[in-house]
Design a protein around this motif. Structure first.
Motif, short mmCIF file in Angstrom:
data_model
loop_
_atom_site.label_atom_id
_atom_site.label_comp_id
_atom_site.label_asym_id
_atom_site.label_seq_id
_atom_site.Cartn_x
_atom_site.Cartn_y
_atom_site.Cartn_z
N UNK A 145 12.39 16.53 -7.24
CA UNK A 145 11.33 15.83 -6.25
C UNK A 145 10.67 14.72 -6.83
N UNK A 146 10.63 13.89 -5.82
CA UNK A 146 10.21 12.66 -5.98
C UNK A 146 9.25 12.40 -4.99
N UNK A 147 7.98 11.48 -5.10
CA UNK A 147 7.24 11.14 -3.89
C UNK A 147 6.56 9.80 -4.13
N UNK A 148 6.13 9.43 -2.96
CA UNK A 148 5.74 8.02 -3.08
C UNK A 148 4.18 8.11 -2.67
N UNK A 149 3.43 7.59 -3.46
CA UNK A 149 1.91 7.73 -3.14
C UNK A 149 1.10 6.22 -3.18
N UNK A 150 0.15 6.50 -2.44
CA UNK A 150 -0.62 5.26 -1.86
C UNK A 150 -1.97 5.14 -2.91
N UNK A 151 -1.91 4.07 -3.79
CA UNK A 151 -3.21 4.01 -4.54
C UNK A 151 -4.49 3.39 -3.97
N UNK A 152 -5.36 4.18 -3.93
CA UNK A 152 -6.56 3.60 -3.42
C UNK A 152 -7.34 2.43 -4.07
N UNK A 153 -6.99 2.47 -5.52
CA UNK A 153 -7.65 1.42 -6.43
C UNK A 153 -7.22 0.12 -6.14
N UNK A 154 -8.20 -0.61 -6.00
CA UNK A 154 -7.99 -2.18 -5.75
C UNK A 154 -6.84 -2.74 -6.44
N UNK A 155 -6.01 -3.67 -5.73
CA UNK A 155 -4.85 -4.16 -6.53
C UNK A 155 -3.70 -3.26 -6.71
N UNK A 156 -3.92 -1.95 -6.80
CA UNK A 156 -2.82 -1.15 -7.06
C UNK A 156 -1.72 -0.92 -5.81
N UNK A 208 -5.84 8.69 -5.95
CA UNK A 208 -4.51 8.24 -5.45
C UNK A 208 -4.31 7.79 -3.97
N UNK A 209 -4.84 8.62 -3.12
CA UNK A 209 -4.76 8.52 -1.73
C UNK A 209 -3.48 9.50 -1.43
N UNK A 210 -3.15 9.55 -0.03
CA UNK A 210 -2.01 10.56 0.39
C UNK A 210 -0.73 10.26 0.03
N UNK A 211 0.03 11.18 -0.22
CA UNK A 211 1.52 11.21 -0.30
C UNK A 211 2.12 10.60 1.01
N UNK A 212 3.00 9.57 0.71
CA UNK A 212 3.27 9.03 1.82
C UNK A 212 4.79 9.56 2.18
N UNK A 213 5.57 9.99 1.20
CA UNK A 213 6.84 10.46 1.39
C UNK A 213 7.21 11.28 0.32
#
Length: 354
Positions: free
Chosen positions: A284-295, A327-332
């Motif tokens: 398993x691999x997954x893409x995450x979106x970081x809510x941290x500013x600049x990440x 981290x924000x939601x998992x995108x993929x």
């Protein structure tokens, strides 16, 4: 490994492997015999055949003595100091014993060997010792595997033992890239402790402890299998301790015939995602979106456990990120399957919407 265990391990090797080893042993013996024959032929032509024989017999004693002079002191010292002692003795004491024996004994013979002849015999003697030592080094690991196989597979194993786990039906999925994919769950009864899992590789059993095994994962004492038809059906052997403290062992190979086909879907949640079945973390691999500013977005691996996550080898159906708010939601989500020839197929599941 004692001689009897060595002989038993050799007999446990596959027939083709035994033939390959026989050929390799014949090559080693031939090389050693060729070097000794050339030495004796040359020295006899100089009228020093008897002197050569005495020096060469002394090599059989000087070699083990030099090795013990290095290994015994080094083994008595632990840590990096032991390694320093090993290399120090290897570069000082060992050459002194080896070359000193050949030079001193060669010069005492009648007729005496020249210094050049003594040095030449020392160097060729190293070659004679290095060839079988190299062969033994290559043989240690497969012999150990064969010995473990023989230990776990006695000549008269008795009646087979039934698997203690509750074997669930095989499920089949059709994925665009991987093709047919199968899953099965083996659920442990209360009180059972799963000790280890072996996997059949060719004609031998491989102990998979501490090794990557993408076709199955453990969640406590439960075992969850997931494999593609291209990867082949896993053949496993489970070792466990039951509620009474008795150690047991049984084999398991899933029967995929008649397995109903269902859809492999992943649904996303704000704090993670839902899988139809447990999946080994190594797949398993997954893409995450970081809510941290600049990440920026980044890719995470399923086998990189989060701080505070309960340790197990599976990404469970209701997978949740511990720090989803940061981290924000998992995108993929990407699930990797192996194809023949070490090629990979990747199934991608994308999140819809924000």
């Amino acid at each position: 490994m004692d001689p009897l265990q060595l002989i038993g391990a050799l007999t446990a090797l596959p027939a083709q492997t035994q033939r390959d080893w026989t050929i390799a042993a014949a090559v080693v013996v031939t090389l050693i015999g060729l070097v000794l024959w050339l030495e004796h032929r040359f020295m006899r032509a100089q009228g020093k055949g008897g002197s050569w024989l005495v020096v060469r017999v002394a090599s059989l004693v000087a070699g083990p003595v030099a090795a013990l002079a290095v290994l015994l002191p080094a083994n008595s010292v632990s840590g990096m100091e032991g390694l320093a002692v090993f290399y120090g003795l290897l570069l000082t004491v060992a050459p002194l014993i080896w070359f000193g024996t050949h030079l001193g004994l060669g010069r005492l013979q009648n007729p005496a060997l020249t210094v050049g002849e003594c040095v030449a015999l020392s160097l060729s003697g190293l070659l004679v010792l290095a060839v079988p030592a190299w062969a033994v080094f290559l043989a240690v690991e497969p012999l150990q595997k064969a010995a473990r196989h023989l230990q776990d597979n006695p000549r008269d194993p008795g009646p087979p033992i039934a698997l203690a786990h509750a074997v669930q039906p095989v499920r089949q999925f059709q994925l665009p890239s991987a093709g047919a994919v199968f899953s099965q769950a083996l659920l442990a009864p209360p009180g059972l402790r799963l000790v280890r899992v072996d996997e059949r590789v060719g004609e031998l059993w491989e102990d998979m402890t501490g090794r990557t095994h993408p076709r199955y994962c453990m969640n406590g004492a439960d075992l969850h299998l997931l494999w593609s038809a291209r990867e082949g059906t896993p053949h496993l052997r489970l070792h466990w301790v039951d509620a009474d403290g008795q150690r047991r062992m049984a084999e398991h190979r899933p029967d995929v015939s008649g397995a109903p086909s269902t859809e492999f879907t992943i649904t996303f949640r704000p704090d993670g995602f839902n899988l139809p079945v447990p999946v080994p973390r190594t797949r398993v691999h997954f893409a995450l979106y970081r809510n941290d500013v600049g990440q920026p977005n980044y890719i995470a691996m399923g086998n990189s456990e989060q701080e505070g996550e309960r340790h197990n080898g599976c990404v469970m159906p209701d997978y949740r990120r511990v720090k989803a708010a940061q981290e924000g939601p998992v995108l993929a989500v990407m699930i990797v399957f192996q194809r023949p020839g070490d090629k990979s197929s990747i199934e991608r599941f994308l999140r819809d919407g924000p």
